[in-house]
Design an enzyme around this catalytic site. Structure first.
Site, PDB file in Angstrom:
ATOM      1  NE  ARG B  19     -32.111  62.022 -11.405  1.00  0.00           N
ATOM      2  CZ  ARG B  19     -30.924  61.517 -11.107  1.00  0.00           C
ATOM      3  NH1 ARG B  19     -29.946  61.530 -11.998  1.00  0.00           N
ATOM      4  NH2 ARG B  19     -30.700  60.973  -9.920  1.00  0.00           N
ATOM      5  CG  ASP B  20     -30.240  57.564 -11.863  1.00  0.00           C
ATOM      6  OD1 ASP B  20     -29.502  57.877 -12.806  1.00  0.00           O
ATOM      7  OD2 ASP B  20     -29.832  56.972 -10.853  1.00  0.00           O
ATOM      8  CG  HIS B 210     -29.469  56.812  -5.797  1.00  0.00           C
ATOM      9  ND1 HIS B 210     -30.595  57.267  -6.451  1.00  0.00           N
ATOM     10  CD2 HIS B 210     -28.590  56.475  -6.774  1.00  0.00           C
ATOM     11  CE1 HIS B 210     -30.403  57.209  -7.755  1.00  0.00           C
ATOM     12  NE2 HIS B 210     -29.193  56.739  -7.980  1.00  0.00           N
ATOM     13  CG  HIS B 212     -26.666  52.805  -9.691  1.00  0.00           C
ATOM     14  ND1 HIS B 212     -27.043  53.002 -10.993  1.00  0.00           N
ATOM     15  CD2 HIS B 212     -26.984  53.942  -9.034  1.00  0.00           C
ATOM     16  CE1 HIS B 212     -27.562  54.217 -11.124  1.00  0.00           C
ATOM     17  NE2 HIS B 212     -27.534  54.815  -9.954  1.00  0.00           N
ATOM     18  CB  CYS B 243     -23.800  57.549 -13.749  1.00  0.00           C
ATOM     19  SG  CYS B 243     -23.127  59.213 -13.919  1.00  0.00           S
ATOM     20  CG  ASN B 252     -31.071  53.715 -10.540  1.00  0.00           C
ATOM     21  OD1 ASN B 252     -30.809  54.488  -9.635  1.00  0.00           O
ATOM     22  ND2 ASN B 252     -30.922  54.048 -11.816  1.00  0.00           N
TER      23      ASN B 252
END
Lengths: 306, 306
Positions: B19-20, B210, B212, B243, B252
């Site tokens: 996903r990310d 979460h 980064h 993002c 990430n």
């Protein structure tokens, strides 16, 4: 252990780019370029700069002529200028040109000691004891450190007892500061905490850390050490460096990232990030490649895209 | 706060690469490639994998067809498969295909909320409250998180009070886990410690982070959080991601670096580093570039040069 309040514990950074940063670069730095680099770093606000080493120029050509370097750099009164010494000849050279601060290192790894210092650990220990005593007798400020204190690329685990044995010798020789060097970048924060605790059991001398960022743990190790009360750190701007005698070893922790870490938490380092980024950009231009440190790269990218 | 002994506190990692990690890649991943990626990750030993999101495929084309994806992946009994939902339509889609775990996120930054969620923070909060209640009433496991919990690329500081206000709503909606997301990678370890402490004051729910790695602080933040008793972390293998609506935001934290950090300290993650490195290499081959994570790169370089 009672720690000083956070705000009062400013950070002491030794900038190592002129020594550990460039000694392994295949692109040569001229004496003039090394002088310019050190002068630019002096203006950034560092408390100490390691300007070079007194070693065999045939083995480490980038470190030739450290006497001339020391003579010709601008000497900022608030900056301490240091150099690395590994043997008797190096010490004679350092003393002859009036160095006010000298760093001595021995390796806790037999294999690395033979590759890096060209002698066994026992020989290095015996030799260094004499060097430390001589340097102290001449009134020089002395830092003594253990390379591979957190593990060795060749030998794996390094028993903390071996590191502590060396530190006991340093303490007996009345050194001014103990350095724990993660030369291959293998240490983790738990190891850092454990070893610092054990060093504290035998000495109240200031401890400094020399960290490489092989696995990306260097800033975690900095933070873990700081939480243990350590506030002295070596670093190389841009994340330059890597030991010529350890395959796969990455560069030093990037100075600008250490500075940014502490400043973002409201803890003063005295170092100007703006000036430091300019130094990193000059080095990147000379080397023709990006350096691994995060701050300079991210800062510029963010400015461009915002 | 009394913590469990270190050895018993195994680490829970949610792998977010499907996903990310890939949502912002300019090179498209086919449905088959996404399925292969998730199946390969399932075999690595993760406890949870975020397989995709139920968002508008016109805005985020890489995340199209998440229903088909969920239907066609291998479902390992020991892995929880999750997806991101931002609105009512997304929730309907997730529920319709029988997702067992759903993540909901709102942004603590007004500017980012409008760019990322296409609505104000207040609208997002009101909307999400309804979504959380509906998801819980349908028996789904729910993670609710705050984006930009440690700062915003556009707005700078984010007041912790704003984050805590959102978390109070999550708690009132009986979510199963709270996630604090450093979406732009601006947080430092001290902030992480402070915010975790304040969240603990209002809830005993599990907290996940979460992170980064914009400034290289991600692993320090992981370690600082772990010292506070947090043992759930999102990560993307290779350090993929960033993002699409935040210029300059880095990927990430790399999963293999988080795994290596904990395993090197003797703390189990359940994840096979060997299998994970193979996944990273497959992705690097597809993307035609090296990814920023340290472990895969260093591990291979060391093997080659030793």
């Amino acid at each position: 252990m009672s720690l000083m309040p956070v705000k009062e514990r400013s950070i002491f950074i030794e900038e190592d780019a002129p020594r550990d940063g460039i000694q392994n670069e295949s692109i040569p730095f001229t004496l003039e370029e090394r002088i310019s680099l050190i002068n630019a770093l002096s203006s950034c606000g560092f408390k100490r700069i390691q300007i070079g080493s007194f070693v065999n120029p045939l083995r480490v050509p980038q470190m030739a002529d450290t006497e001339k370097l020391y003579e010709r750099i601008e000497h900022y009164p608030e900056v301490s200028y240091s150099a690395l010494v590994l043997n008797e000849k190096g010490l004679e050279r350092a003393l002859a040109c009036g160095m006010e601060h000298i760093s001595f290192f021995i390796s806790a790894s037999e294999t690395h000691s033979r590759k890096n210092n060209n002698c066994s650990v026992k020989e290095a220990v015996d030799r260094t004891r004499g060097l430390l005593e001589k340097a102290k007798s001449r009134g020089v400020q002395v830092q003594a450190g253990v390379m591979n204190a957190f593990g060795c690329h060749f030998e794996g685990n390094v028993p903390p007892e071996r590191v502590l044995e060396m530190i006991r010798i340093f303490v007996a020789c009345h050194v001014d500061e103990i350095n724990l060097a993660d030369t291959a970048g293998l240490g983790n924060p738990k190891q850092v905490e454990d070893l610092i605790e054990r060093v504290r059991d035998i000495s109240e001398l200031p401890i400094s850390l020399h960290l490489h960022d092989t696995y990306g743990f260097a800033l975690s190790n900095v933070y873990a050490a700081w939480k243990m009360g350590v506030d002295r750190f070596d670093a190389c701007c841009g994340g330059l460096g890597g030991c010529p005698f350890i395959p796969g070893a990455a560069g030093n922790v990037a100075t600008e990232d250490v500075v940014h870490l502490f400043e973002s938490m409201g803890i003063s380092t005295g170092v100007s990030l703006e000036k430091l980024v300019a130094v990193v950009q000059t080095i990147e231009k000379k080397l023709g490649r990006s350096l691994p440190g995060h701050y300079a790269r991210t800062h510029c990218r963010t400015l461009q895209t915002s």
